[in-house]
Design a protein around this motif. Structure first.
Motif, PDB file in Angstrom:
ATOM      1  N   TRP A   1       0.842  -1.206   0.000  1.00 12.75           N
ATOM      2  CA  TRP A   1       0.000   0.000   0.000  1.00 12.75           C
ATOM      3  C   TRP A   1       0.876   1.256   0.000  1.00 12.75           C
ATOM      4  N   ARG A   2       1.990   1.189   0.746  1.00 15.71           N
ATOM      5  CA  ARG A   2       2.880   2.353   0.786  1.00 15.71           C
ATOM      6  C   ARG A   2       3.527   2.621  -0.569  1.00 15.71           C
ATOM      7  N   SER A   3       3.663   1.565  -1.384  1.00 18.56           N
ATOM      8  CA  SER A   3       4.304   1.740  -2.701  1.00 18.56           C
ATOM      9  C   SER A   3       3.308   2.135  -3.787  1.00 18.56           C
ATOM     10  N   MET A   4       2.024   2.270  -3.461  1.00 23.20           N
ATOM     11  CA  MET A   4       1.031   2.714  -4.442  1.00 23.20           C
ATOM     12  C   MET A   4       1.323   4.155  -4.866  1.00 23.20           C
ATOM     13  N   PRO A   5       0.938   4.541  -6.084  1.00 22.20           N
ATOM     14  CA  PRO A   5       1.061   5.949  -6.456  1.00 22.20           C
ATOM     15  C   PRO A   5       0.372   6.848  -5.436  1.00 22.20           C
TER      16      PRO A   5
ATOM     17  N   ARG B   1      -3.138   6.104  -3.287  1.00 23.42           N
ATOM     18  CA  ARG B   1      -3.103   5.841  -1.848  1.00 23.42           C
ATOM     19  C   ARG B   1      -3.907   6.901  -1.095  1.00 23.42           C
ATOM     20  N   ALA B   2      -3.804   8.158  -1.497  1.00 22.43           N
ATOM     21  CA  ALA B   2      -4.539   9.232  -0.825  1.00 22.43           C
ATOM     22  C   ALA B   2      -6.047   9.049  -0.982  1.00 22.43           C
ATOM     23  N   ALA B   3      -6.482   8.450  -2.103  1.00 19.24           N
ATOM     24  CA  ALA B   3      -7.913   8.251  -2.337  1.00 19.24           C
ATOM     25  C   ALA B   3      -8.522   7.259  -1.349  1.00 19.24           C
ATOM     26  N   LEU B   4      -7.685   6.403  -0.747  1.00 16.84           N
ATOM     27  CA  LEU B   4      -8.183   5.480   0.280  1.00 16.84           C
ATOM     28  C   LEU B   4      -8.517   6.234   1.562  1.00 16.84           C
ATOM     29  N   ALA B   5      -7.775   7.322   1.826  1.00 18.61           N
ATOM     30  CA  ALA B   5      -8.058   8.268   2.918  1.00 18.61           C
ATOM     31  C   ALA B   5      -8.207   7.613   4.275  1.00 18.61           C
ATOM     32  N   ASN B   6      -7.404   6.584   4.543  1.00 14.07           N
ATOM     33  CA  ASN B   6      -7.471   5.902   5.832  1.00 14.07           C
ATOM     34  C   ASN B   6      -6.095   5.436   6.260  1.00 14.07           C
ATOM     35  N   PRO B   7      -5.863   5.344   7.577  1.00 15.58           N
ATOM     36  CA  PRO B   7      -4.576   4.841   8.064  1.00 15.58           C
ATOM     37  C   PRO B   7      -4.344   3.403   7.602  1.00 15.58           C
TER      38      PRO B   7
ATOM     39  N   ASP C   1      -1.630  10.315   4.446  1.00 15.10           N
ATOM     40  CA  ASP C   1      -1.242   9.706   5.722  1.00 15.10           C
ATOM     41  C   ASP C   1      -2.148  10.219   6.840  1.00 15.10           C
ATOM     42  N   PRO C   2      -3.417   9.897   6.808  1.00 15.18           N
ATOM     43  CA  PRO C   2      -4.338  10.401   7.834  1.00 15.18           C
ATOM     44  C   PRO C   2      -4.118   9.699   9.171  1.00 15.18           C
ATOM     45  N   VAL C   3      -4.493  10.373  10.244  1.00 16.82           N
ATOM     46  CA  VAL C   3      -4.390   9.757  11.572  1.00 16.82           C
ATOM     47  C   VAL C   3      -5.748   9.293  12.073  1.00 16.82           C
TER      48      VAL C   3
ATOM     49  N   GLU D   1      -1.702   0.139  19.270  1.00 18.32           N
ATOM     50  CA  GLU D   1      -2.780   0.912  18.679  1.00 18.32           C
ATOM     51  C   GLU D   1      -2.533   1.131  17.190  1.00 18.32           C
ATOM     52  N   ARG D   2      -3.513   1.725  16.537  1.00 21.54           N
ATOM     53  CA  ARG D   2      -3.459   1.911  15.089  1.00 21.54           C
ATOM     54  C   ARG D   2      -2.647   3.127  14.674  1.00 21.54           C
ATOM     55  N   GLY D   3      -2.250   3.946  15.636  1.00 21.35           N
ATOM     56  CA  GLY D   3      -1.582   5.201  15.320  1.00 21.35           C
ATOM     57  C   GLY D   3      -2.405   6.355  15.844  1.00 21.35           C
ATOM     58  N   GLY D   4      -1.839   7.541  15.781  1.00 21.70           N
ATOM     59  CA  GLY D   4      -2.529   8.716  16.294  1.00 21.70           C
ATOM     60  C   GLY D   4      -2.274   8.874  17.775  1.00 21.70           C
ATOM     61  N   VAL D   5      -2.999   8.138  18.609  1.00 17.00           N
ATOM     62  CA  VAL D   5      -2.811   8.194  20.057  1.00 17.00           C
ATOM     63  C   VAL D   5      -1.595   7.381  20.471  1.00 17.00           C
ATOM     64  N   ALA D   6      -1.413   6.227  19.876  1.00 16.20           N
ATOM     65  CA  ALA D   6      -0.283   5.345  20.166  1.00 16.20           C
ATOM     66  C   ALA D   6      -0.043   4.470  18.940  1.00 16.20           C
ATOM     67  N   GLY D   7       1.119   3.828  18.899  1.00 14.69           N
ATOM     68  CA  GLY D   7       1.478   3.026  17.740  1.00 14.69           C
ATOM     69  C   GLY D   7       1.353   1.541  17.983  1.00 14.69           C
TER      70      GLY D   7
END
Length: 596
Positions: free
Chosen positions: A266-270, A274-280, A419-421, A481-487
């Motif tokens: 997913w990180r290697s997507m254009p 990737r931004a169109a998925l708009a999710n962590p 890269d949304p949180v 965690e998923r990110g944002g508050v904790a990893g």
């Protein structure tokens, strides 16, 4: 595979229009009332109470066969609203099917605030038989000597109900709503998922159908027509199915993290895709799980007709031969959904032929053969947006505090975000919401209870018994965690302990820690209107939690005591599908203002 433990129906109503049955009902209630006063709240395997009922067995002593080990884990959290002999509101419960007549059962009474009220032990039925006989004879004589054709007034029979089933991570709940929106019956069957390895979370999908049948069998729906069945389900996850909808392997569930390495795809997507998925990027989403399966179980993937979400796989078992479909609320939470185009992404690294068709949540897919006849079944939706639907939250913030915690902001506008949180998902009725999610909410408190030897009432009572945590600090991130508050790599623990730290301080620190994490998650959503926060879920029942959350958020908090909110939301989908306008009964609790 063992049968799931069935949790006793809540506020279970028996509908019997015949006059004789009504009189008999009054006689039996009279027997129970007399028994309660004469026997100091006697019990024999099931609660004998007067008034309304909620409850949890704390523990029991006496004969305990090996099958009854791990009592706290297997206890049925059956809830009945009840007023004790002193007139105090509280709740009492039992472990359905886990003890027998003659066992000594310790019952924990407590108020909604968690204060202990009283305890009592189980008794043999023989202790109360003389009283029952006297009351039955008096009742029968009264019936014979009364005016001809006269019968005591009883509530009118419920002629139609709508069922909602919520497929959770640890249990399946079924509620029955009447056409006025009242919950007239409720039951739950619990189960455990498998952990074949530390990073795995799986379950045999047959367990879900077994649990549904058990919970449905515990409902008393005599005399009522079931108009429809709506479905709610835990989000994310992956179930590979063949063309008939049969699961090809156990379902992979959202706590599973085996697909962490697959996130690199997913990180290697254009960037735009990737931004169109708009999710962590989270390994417990359907997309990364499917990517893992294509690498590690390619033969199964090759033979699969579709990858379904949990509630969709359960639905195909209920409605054999129905279409392999999902809905927007679940599809948008897979890391496979283009939120801008509002459709499956063409750029994700999984076989597109496996992505199911997307249908409206309230669309009927077929009928299920249930007791009483064929019942229309709708597509259903994810549990979180259905909790929003049940609570009626349209703006501001809603906090769902259960095993995990979700802070929800309805009315989100989809937009690309690389890269949304926070998460952005579709709801059940055509709109969107933003969510900051925590994996560790009530589950962290359950762990603390086990470590410190507290029951739930004792835990909250201990936390409320001290003014603060005495310097102790608790981080609740047991599973990361998923990110944002904790990893993902963060973990839990206490800090700041000293010679004066007590169990009460540790409990208070645990409550503070989860509340603080929820407040940090809420800050990520950027809502600054100051409107009251709607609080739902079992973790929000404690008055201490409500006050601390109001303090941490700096906003008023109002608890909405909707039991099984997602199941109620599912029943509302069923109502919509059959053309009924039903609004659930929503009785909000008091508004709790922040103290600072």
């Amino acid at each position: 595979m063992s049968e799931p433990a069935v949790r006793v129906p809540l506020r279970k109503r028996r509908w019997a229009p015949a006059a004789f049955t009504a009189v008999l009902l009054v006689v039996v209630v009279g027997a129970i009332v007399v028994t309660v006063f004469a026997q100091d709240r006697a019990y024999w395997g099931q609660p004998v109470v007067r008034g309304t009922v909620t409850g949890v067995v704390e523990d029991w002593t006496g004969p305990a066969p090996d099958a009854r080990e791990s009592k706290r884990d297997r206890c049925s959290h059956s809830r009945y609203d009840v007023v004790d002999p002193a007139g105090r509101q509280g709740y009492v419960g039992t472990c359905a099917g886990l003890f027998a007549v003659g066992d000594t059962v310790r019952i924990q009474w407590h108020s909604d605030a968690g204060e202990p009220l009283a305890r009592t032990d189980a008794t043999e039925p023989g202790d109360v038989v003389p009283i029952l006989v006297v009351v039955l004879v008096v009742g029968a004589l009264s019936f014979g000597l009364g005016p001809a054709g006269h019968a005591p007034a009883v509530p009118g029979p419920v002629t139609a109900v709508l069922l909602g089933a919520d497929l959770g991570t640890s249990g399946l709940k079924v509620v029955a709503l009447d056409e006025t929106g009242a919950v007239v019956a409720e039951a739950e069957a619990g189960y455990d998922h498998d952990r074949p390895a530390p990073d795995r979370a799986e379950i045999d999908v047959a367990v879900w159908r077994t649990a549904f049948d058990a919970a449905l069998g515990a409902l008393d729906l005599r005399g009522a027509q079931v108009r429809g069945l709506g479905l709610s389900g835990q989000m994310h996850g992956a179930v590979l199915v063949d063309p008939t909808g049969r699961a090809l392997r156990p379902a992979i569930l959202w706590p599973d993290s085996r697909a962490t390495a697959e996130l690199a795809r997913w990180r290697s997507m254009p960037a735009a895709d990737r931004a169109a998925l708009a999710n962590p990027l989270v390994p417990g989403m359907t997309g990364p799980m499917l990517a893992w399966l294509t690498v590690h179980e390619p033969e199964l993937v090759e033979g699969a007709a579709a990858v379904l979400l949990p509630k969709d796989a359960f639905r195909t078992a209920l409605v054999p031969g129905s279409a392999l479909v999902t809905d927007r609320s679940d599809a948008s939470a897979t890391l496979l959904w283009d939120v801008v185009a509002d459709d499956w992404s063409a750029a994700v690294p999984v076989p597109p032929r496996l992505l199911p068709a997307v249908r409206p949540s309230a669309e009927v897919v077929g009928t299920a053969s249930l007791p009483g006849g064929e019942v229309p079944v709708v597509v259903g939706a994810a549990d979180t947006p259905l909790a929003l639907l049940a609570a009626g939250t349209r703006s501001g913030l809603q906090v769902n505090l259960g095993t995990g915690a979700q802070v929800l902001r309805p009315g989100w506008t989809p937009a690309p975000a690389e890269d949304p949180v926070v998460h952005g998902y579709a709801d059940a009725d055509g709109s969107w919401y933003a969510m900051a999610a925590l994996r560790n909410g009530g589950s962290a408190w359950a762990w603390v209870c086990d470590v410190l030897g507290f029951s739930w009432p004792e835990f909250f009572a201990a936390a409320a018994s001290v003014p603060d945590a005495g310097g102790a600090v608790f981080r609740p991130f047991l599973t990361g965690e998923r990110g944002g508050v904790a990893g993902p790599e963060d973990r839990a623990g206490w800090d700041g302990l000293g010679a004066g730290t007590t169990r009460a301080h540790l409990a208070r620190a645990a409550v503070d820690g989860v509340v603080r994490a929820v407040a940090d998650a809420a800050a990520l959503l950027g809502v600054a209107d100051g409107a009251p926060v709607v609080l739902t879920g079992g973790g929000g029942r404690s008055a201490l939690v409500q006050q601390l959350l109001a303090d941490a958020l700096g906003r008023p908090v109002r608890h909405r005591p909707l039991r099984s909110a997602s199941a109620i939301g599912a029943a509302l989908l069923a109502a919509s599908a059959v053309g009924l306008e039903v609004a659930p009964h929503r009785a909000p609790g008091p508004l709790v203002e922040p103290r600072r």
